[in-house]
Design a protein around this motif. Structure first.
Motif, short mmCIF file in Angstrom:
data_model
loop_
_atom_site.label_atom_id
_atom_site.label_comp_id
_atom_site.label_asym_id
_atom_site.label_seq_id
_atom_site.Cartn_x
_atom_site.Cartn_y
_atom_site.Cartn_z
N ALA A 81 0.82 -1.21 0.00
CA ALA A 81 0.00 0.00 0.00
C ALA A 81 0.86 1.26 0.00
N ASP A 82 2.06 1.19 0.61
CA ASP A 82 2.92 2.37 0.72
C ASP A 82 3.90 2.52 -0.44
N HIS A 83 3.95 1.52 -1.32
CA HIS A 83 4.96 1.55 -2.39
C HIS A 83 4.69 2.71 -3.35
N ALA A 84 5.72 3.45 -3.70
CA ALA A 84 5.57 4.66 -4.52
C ALA A 84 4.96 4.36 -5.88
N ASP A 85 5.41 3.30 -6.54
CA ASP A 85 4.87 2.98 -7.87
C ASP A 85 3.42 2.52 -7.80
N VAL A 86 3.06 1.81 -6.75
CA VAL A 86 1.67 1.39 -6.58
C VAL A 86 0.79 2.62 -6.41
N ARG A 87 1.22 3.55 -5.57
CA ARG A 87 0.43 4.76 -5.33
C ARG A 87 0.33 5.62 -6.59
N LYS A 88 1.38 5.64 -7.39
CA LYS A 88 1.39 6.49 -8.58
C LYS A 88 0.58 5.89 -9.73
N TYR A 89 0.79 4.60 -10.00
CA TYR A 89 0.20 3.99 -11.19
C TYR A 89 -1.06 3.17 -10.91
N TYR A 90 -1.26 2.75 -9.65
CA TYR A 90 -2.41 1.93 -9.30
C TYR A 90 -3.07 2.50 -8.03
N PRO A 91 -3.55 3.73 -8.10
CA PRO A 91 -4.05 4.38 -6.87
C PRO A 91 -5.22 3.66 -6.23
N THR A 92 -6.08 3.03 -7.03
CA THR A 92 -7.20 2.29 -6.44
C THR A 92 -6.70 1.10 -5.64
N LEU A 93 -5.73 0.36 -6.19
CA LEU A 93 -5.16 -0.76 -5.45
C LEU A 93 -4.49 -0.28 -4.17
N ALA A 94 -3.83 0.86 -4.23
CA ALA A 94 -3.19 1.40 -3.03
C ALA A 94 -4.24 1.73 -1.96
N ARG A 95 -5.35 2.34 -2.38
CA ARG A 95 -6.40 2.69 -1.41
C ARG A 95 -7.04 1.44 -0.82
N VAL A 96 -7.28 0.45 -1.67
CA VAL A 96 -7.92 -0.78 -1.19
C VAL A 96 -7.05 -1.50 -0.17
N THR A 97 -5.77 -1.65 -0.46
CA THR A 97 -4.88 -2.36 0.46
C THR A 97 -4.61 -1.54 1.71
N ASP A 98 -4.61 -0.22 1.59
CA ASP A 98 -4.38 0.62 2.75
C ASP A 98 -5.55 0.56 3.73
N ASP A 99 -6.69 0.09 3.24
CA ASP A 99 -7.89 0.02 4.07
C ASP A 99 -8.23 -1.42 4.46
N PRO A 162 -13.27 -14.27 1.52
CA PRO A 162 -12.97 -13.25 2.53
C PRO A 162 -12.02 -12.14 2.11
N SER A 163 -11.38 -12.24 0.95
CA SER A 163 -10.38 -11.25 0.57
C SER A 163 -11.02 -9.98 0.04
N SER A 164 -10.66 -8.84 0.64
CA SER A 164 -11.12 -7.54 0.13
C SER A 164 -10.20 -7.01 -0.96
N ILE A 165 -9.01 -7.60 -1.06
CA ILE A 165 -8.04 -7.16 -2.06
C ILE A 165 -8.27 -7.84 -3.40
#
Length: 328
Positions: A81-99, A162-165
């Motif tokens: 969730a904190d990885h820079a490339d994930v946050r830049k190129y896959y923001p929805t995945l970053a938000r989902v995993t961060d939650d 059960p996986s939200s990701i």
């Protein structure tokens, strides 16, 4: 907890060699956030634990514009969730995993482990088996099924995946690489989840002597993506319904759509009904509502979980409208 052997291999090849041909032979230990609870509750009793945390190369993330995202099986959810490339190129995945889950779990649990976690069904967790049966009859359909499946629930499996990701990864076209005695094989993530028909099966396309080594996600396609969750409370809780959306657009009209539902079926549920209702249509509140209504039309109330049908419809509509405002 029953006694067990413990092994720490240094490679994936060594790890699968320590597994067996039956699920009772061995289990893989990564984050352990789900496995150890199952063992303490005597739901599973493997004769051997294979600790894979010392295998090098499985805890890294890489990205390039041609290959997309590569996620090692041992990458922790928090690190992803904190990885820079994930946050830049896959923001929805970053938000989902961060939650996902709680901060404590995110700092231990791995990405592959999240995909492989076992159902939260209270019949399974109380020792009545994966299908929740006693004396040949389903305890789920005759009992408390408030949190059970509304789709894909023709039986005999009524638990929810059960996986939200996973739904967000599936919406993004993710695949998993699986290593076994005969080498590697790749499976689209939506096909990795299966609905078991008997107690001898599992809910994932994994054999007892295989392990996930990598998750891959294609480069961003420009689709509009979003996920919407409905929970009983805002703090950490298991969602009642989630909807993950990826919309490819031609101007103001939907060219293609992927709608993946979570926590409503034994597998992450791809709604072809919602896709058909959206393709070729302008993206607005009316078409979002029509797609949501189409998606829940096949839903089946087990007796006490009918409220989830409406919650799922709301989640789909809001995910679509949220995606309309997003670009990645």
């Amino acid at each position: 907890m029953k006694a067990f052997e413990y092994a720490t291999p240094k490679s994936a090849q060594q790890a699968v060699g320590l597994l067996g041909n039956n699920w009772s032979d061995a289990e893989l230990l990564a984050g352990g956030t789900d496995l150890l609870a199952l063992m303490k509750d005597d739901i599973i009793s493997p004769r051997r634990l294979v600790n894979v945390k010392q295998i090098t190369g499985l805890d890294s993330i890489s990205y390039n514009a041609r290959a997309g995202l590569r996620i090692g099986a041992l990458v922790r959810i928090a690190d992803f969730a904190d990885h820079a490339d994930v946050r830049k190129y896959y923001p929805t995945l970053a938000r989902v995993t961060d939650d996902a889950a709680s901060p404590q779990i995110r700092n231990l649990a791995t990405m592959a482990g999240n995909l492989c976690q076992r159902p939260r069904c209270w019949y399974f967790r109380n020792g009545f088996g994966l299908l929740g049966r006693q004396n040949g009859k389903s305890l789920v359909t005759a009992g408390d099924n408030r949190y059970h499946a509304i789709l894909g629930n023709d039986g005999p499996a009524y638990f929810v995946s059960p996986s939200s990701i996973a739904p967000a990864l599936i919406a993004g076209g993710a695949r998993v690489k699986i290593h076994g005695p005969n080498g590697d094989r790749e499976v689209p993530l939506d096909r990795f989840f299966v609905i078991p028909k008997s107690e001898s099966e599992r809910e994932h396309d994994l054999r007892p002597n295989e392990m996930i080594v990598e998750i891959t996600v294609p480069p961003p396609s420009g689709a509009r993506t979003a996920q919407y969750e409905v929970r009983q409370k805002a703090e950490f809780d298991w969602p009642l319904a989630t909807a993950s959306v990826a919309l490819a657009m031609d101007g103001n009209k939907v060219r293609n759509a992927m709608i993946v539902l979570g926590h409503v079926a034994p597998v992450p549920w791809i709604s072809n009904e919602a896709r058909q209702a959206l393709v070729g249509q302008p993206l607005n509140e009316q078409t979002a509502a029509a797609a949501a209504s189409a998606a829940v039309r096949p839903a089946k109330n087990l007796g006490k979980n009918g409220y989830k049908i409406r919650l799922t419809e709301v989640a789909i509509k809001r995910a679509i409208l949220r995606a309309a405002k997003n670009s990645g």
